[in-house]
Design a protein around this motif. Sequence first.
Motif, PDB file in Angstrom:
ATOM      1  N   VAL A 149       4.253  -2.843  -6.873  1.00  0.00           N
ATOM      2  CA  VAL A 149       3.200  -3.016  -5.872  1.00  0.00           C
ATOM      3  C   VAL A 149       2.833  -4.494  -5.788  1.00  0.00           C
ATOM      4  CG1 VAL A 149       0.770  -2.533  -5.364  1.00  0.00           C
ATOM      5  CG2 VAL A 149       2.271  -0.688  -6.147  1.00  0.00           C
ATOM      6  N   VAL A 185       3.442   0.332 -10.480  1.00  0.00           N
ATOM      7  CA  VAL A 185       2.394  -0.672 -10.250  1.00  0.00           C
ATOM      8  C   VAL A 185       2.933  -2.103 -10.215  1.00  0.00           C
ATOM      9  CG1 VAL A 185       0.262  -1.671 -11.184  1.00  0.00           C
ATOM     10  CG2 VAL A 185       0.506   0.806 -11.001  1.00  0.00           C
ATOM     11  N   ILE A 211      -6.644  -2.500  -9.307  1.00  0.00           N
ATOM     12  CA  ILE A 211      -5.629  -2.850  -8.315  1.00  0.00           C
ATOM     13  C   ILE A 211      -6.168  -3.929  -7.372  1.00  0.00           C
ATOM     14  CG2 ILE A 211      -4.285  -1.984  -6.356  1.00  0.00           C
ATOM     15  CD1 ILE A 211      -3.185  -1.135  -9.091  1.00  0.00           C
ATOM     16  N   LEU A 257       1.911   1.670  -3.410  1.00  0.00           N
ATOM     17  CA  LEU A 257       0.750   1.997  -4.239  1.00  0.00           C
ATOM     18  C   LEU A 257       0.383   3.483  -4.168  1.00  0.00           C
ATOM     19  CD1 LEU A 257      -1.566   0.998  -6.034  1.00  0.00           C
ATOM     20  CD2 LEU A 257      -2.845   0.484  -3.958  1.00  0.00           C
ATOM     21  N   ALA A 258       0.537   4.092  -3.024  1.00  0.00           N
ATOM     22  CA  ALA A 258       0.121   5.493  -2.861  1.00  0.00           C
ATOM     23  C   ALA A 258       0.828   6.433  -3.840  1.00  0.00           C
ATOM     24  CB  ALA A 258       0.315   5.936  -1.419  1.00  0.00           C
ATOM     25  N   GLY A 265       3.751   6.460 -12.529  1.00  0.00           N
ATOM     26  CA  GLY A 265       2.719   5.669 -11.850  1.00  0.00           C
ATOM     27  C   GLY A 265       2.640   4.256 -12.396  1.00  0.00           C
ATOM     28  N   TYR A 281      -0.485   5.810  -7.352  1.00  0.00           N
ATOM     29  CA  TYR A 281      -1.835   6.360  -7.516  1.00  0.00           C
ATOM     30  C   TYR A 281      -1.793   7.875  -7.701  1.00  0.00           C
ATOM     31  CZ  TYR A 281      -6.359   8.196  -6.048  1.00  0.00           C
ATOM     32  OH  TYR A 281      -7.529   8.900  -5.972  1.00  0.00           O
ATOM     33  N   TRP A 282      -1.074   8.557  -6.819  1.00  0.00           N
ATOM     34  CA  TRP A 282      -1.040  10.019  -6.905  1.00  0.00           C
ATOM     35  C   TRP A 282      -0.409  10.472  -8.209  1.00  0.00           C
ATOM     36  CZ3 TRP A 282      -4.358  12.373  -4.220  1.00  0.00           C
ATOM     37  CH2 TRP A 282      -4.729  11.905  -2.973  1.00  0.00           C
ATOM     38  N   PRO A 302      -6.173   4.818  -2.656  1.00  0.00           N
ATOM     39  CA  PRO A 302      -5.037   3.887  -2.610  1.00  0.00           C
ATOM     40  C   PRO A 302      -5.065   2.935  -1.413  1.00  0.00           C
ATOM     41  CG  PRO A 302      -4.296   6.123  -2.147  1.00  0.00           C
ATOM     42  CD  PRO A 302      -5.739   6.204  -2.512  1.00  0.00           C
ATOM     43  N   PHE A 330      -9.292   2.432 -10.987  1.00  0.00           N
ATOM     44  CA  PHE A 330      -8.058   2.168 -10.248  1.00  0.00           C
ATOM     45  C   PHE A 330      -8.313   1.211  -9.098  1.00  0.00           C
ATOM     46  CE2 PHE A 330      -5.170   3.088  -6.773  1.00  0.00           C
ATOM     47  CZ  PHE A 330      -3.935   2.994  -7.394  1.00  0.00           C
ATOM     48  N   VAL A 331      -9.345   1.481  -8.311  1.00  0.00           N
ATOM     49  CA  VAL A 331      -9.668   0.622  -7.163  1.00  0.00           C
ATOM     50  C   VAL A 331     -10.009  -0.788  -7.642  1.00  0.00           C
ATOM     51  CG1 VAL A 331     -11.319   0.252  -5.281  1.00  0.00           C
ATOM     52  CG2 VAL A 331     -10.380   2.530  -5.677  1.00  0.00           C
ATOM     53  N   THR A 381       0.837  -1.205   0.000  1.00  0.00           N
ATOM     54  CA  THR A 381       0.000   0.000   0.000  1.00  0.00           C
ATOM     55  C   THR A 381       0.868   1.250   0.000  1.00  0.00           C
ATOM     56  OG1 THR A 381      -1.777  -1.166   1.135  1.00  0.00           O
ATOM     57  CG2 THR A 381      -1.827   1.232   1.237  1.00  0.00           C
TER      58      THR A 381
END
Length: 169
Positions: free
Chosen positions: A45, A42, A91, A7-8, A38, A11-12, A137, A87-88, A4
């Motif tokens: 992640v 991934v 992922i 991932l943050a 980004g 994502y941003w 995220p 995205f949610v 996570t």
Amino acid sequence: MLATLVLAPAYWSLLVGVVSVASDRRNAPGAGPFIAFGLVLVPFVFVALAFLSEHPRAPGATVRAMLLSLAVGIPVSALSSDAVSGFVAGIGAGGIAALRSDLDRAWRARALAILIVTAWAFVTVRVVPEAALFLAPVLPFTSLGVADHLLEIRRERRAAEGGRPGLPE
């Protein structure tokens, strides 16, 4: 937790790139570097998620996670007309493949958890966009952990009540 944390920033960075593409201001930053950064993060992640959860076939799980992430995330983004829901969903779907599971048929509970948080993100983007943008995220992997935990509690409760714990539901 480490997945996570990786991932943050992914994502941003993707979010900044998507907003930059949609912006019609002349002084908007170029979207390419943000989207590229980004997208480069991934895979790491999913590598972190698979290897740190000690998945028995971590390299293959990472590849499946990437493919599943694209196969789910792109259509959901297209159907929802927002990047956050896709995205949610993407992922989260990749997380289902990458995260080791010690429980039989855990993918059902995990898929339901991802469906719920994707629906939450879809509604929240339209009602309180700041909350959706801030929490996106954190939602995928947290929901997978909660689904696994609830499934384990449910199976322990059945075993305590005299059910047969080894059988699938």
